[in-house]
Design an enzyme around this catalytic site. Structure first.
Site: not given
Ligand code: PHB
Ligand code: APR
Length: 389
Positions: A72, A200, A292, A296, A384
């Site tokens: 990604h 997000y 989450p 991280k 990130y």
């Molecule tokens: C996930 O795919 O479970 C996931 C991805 C990004 C995040 C948190 C969880 O920031």
């Protein structure tokens, strides 16, 4: 039994450390409270920094990750119907890899088994003894039978609810914590992801995240109340709510289907200091938790493993204790930066019960600044994809 490094906890931290040490001929034994099936049943985030990918390569466990993981180069951020992209590769030269933590753990178990590494499952009553001496040992039992491992070092990799952290005397330990007033309700569904990149979403109804595992396996989350129970949410109610929180254009193409997993996770920031006491070293979730947002958790556990592995290598290969002596300080310096990023990203994206109209305006202003400012995007991208070790 005797070993060089006794590792408590067979999650990703303990397994990765064990496998890396093995590549250097350093012996370890892993003690895990649950069964392998139980550990592999846990669903966690799935975004890997290059640093972790490098460690998995060094451990000889990156074959499937490179074959099946998704590169990604950026991520999408939305607020209301507005959406913009932060390009990681443009700003940092590095992408992230989307590959489930469960799969990372599965690959690590396979590697430990192929190397005939010792992992004891369903251990009980683990006690860390004399960690402040030259001759530490761990006692435990399996099926009611008492056992003991004598070792040079103990790695506490037993997660937030483990015993390792508590082995450090209270008067030497300091804990820092922030509990967030909401949780994440997550589902896994055998449907194609709504977008090929993660979204997000900041919405007036609360945060949402669109993530994925593969072309036909999606992971979605919505911010929920801490009093909610997964069974309060039918699949239909979840999809309806998710659609209201992401841009209309994305909602229109969202493919829904039955959930194959549904759970609620609380959000917490937590750090314990120091991460070393004598010959005991804390690694991963036992020492720190991040919310989450930004994924991280596993990546920060991996940076601990990196510092500890290199410190132990230096000890065994060069007779130097410099690496293990600076472990706690080096690991914590990076941990706090990951804590800051996860806290910042969480604060930017969620609805808080006590948020004022002013606070809401600040969130939008910050999102618009991020959308339009290259330096802000670069700062986000650097965090990130993972700060350097
Ligand atoms: C996930 O795919 O479970 C996931 C991805 C990004 C995040 C948190 C969880 O920031
Ligand atoms: N004795 C032996 N094993 C234990 C004990 C104990 N007393 N207590 C806990 N464990 C085991 C747990 O069953 C678990 O398998 O330790 C393991 C810890 O694994 P994780 O909780 O996955 O922690 P860690 O390996 O540090 O991985 C960090 O996992 O929780 C996520 O967000 C986190 O992604 C991050 C990653």
């Amino acid at each position: 039994m005797k070993t060089q490094v006794a590792i408590i906890g067979g999650g990703p931290s303990g397994l990765l450390l064990s496998q890396l040490l093995h590549t250097r001929g350093i012996d370890s034994v892993v003690l895990e409270r649950k069964t392998k099936e139980y550990v592999l049943g846990r669903i966690r985030a799935g975004v890997l920094e290059q640093g972790l990918v490098g460690l998995l390569e060094e451990a000889g466990c990156a074959g499937r990750l490179h074959a099946e993981g998704y590169v990604h180069d950026g991520t999408l951020i939305s607020y209301g119907d507005e959406m913009f992209r932060v390009d990681f590769t443009e700003h940092t030269g590095k992408p992230v890899i989307v590959y489930g933590q469960t799969e990372v753990t599965r690959d690590l178990y396979a590697a430990r088994e192929a190397a005939s590494g010792i992992i004891e499952f369903e251990v009980e009553d683990v006690v860390i003894n004399r960690a402040d001496s030259e001759a530490p040992f761990v006692t435990y039992s399996v099926g009611g039978e008492p056992r003991r491992i004598d070792c040079d070092f103990i790695a506490g990799c037993d997660g937030f609810h483990g015993v390792s952290r508590q082995a450090i005397p209270l008067d030497l330990r300091r804990e820092y914590e922030k509990v967030y007033p909401f949780g994440w309700l997550g589902i896994l569904s055998e449907t194609p992801p709504v977008n090929h990149e993660l979204i997000y979403a900041n919405s007036t109804r609360g945060f949402a995240l669109c993530s994925m595992r593969n072309e036909n396996l999606s992971r979605y989350y919505i911010q929920c109340s801490l009093s909610d129970k997964p069974e309060d949410w039918t699949d239909e109610a979840f999809w309806q709510e998710l659609k209201r929180r992401i841009p209309a254009e994305e909602a229109a193409t969202l493919v829904t289907g039955p959930s194959i997993e549904k759970s609620i996770a609380p959000l917490r920031s937590f750090v314990t200091e120091p991460m070393r006491w004598g010959r005991l070293f804390l690694c991963g979730d036992t020492a720190h938790i991040v919310p989450p947002t930004g994924a991280k958790g596993l990546n920060t556990a991996a940076s601990d493993v990196h510092y500890l592995y290199n410190g132990l290598r230096d000890f065994y290969e060069n007779g130097s204790s410099a690496g293990i002596d600076s472990y706690s300080e080096k690991a914590l310096r990076r941990v706090w930066k990951a804590e800051r990023f996860s806290w910042w990203f969480s604060s930017l994206m969620h609805r808080y019960p006590d948020q004022s109209e002013f606070d809401l305006k600040m969130q939008v202003a910050e999102l618009e600044f991020l959308r339009s400012n290259k330096a802000a995007q670069q700062a986000m991208a650097e965090n990130y994809v993972g700060l350097p070790y």
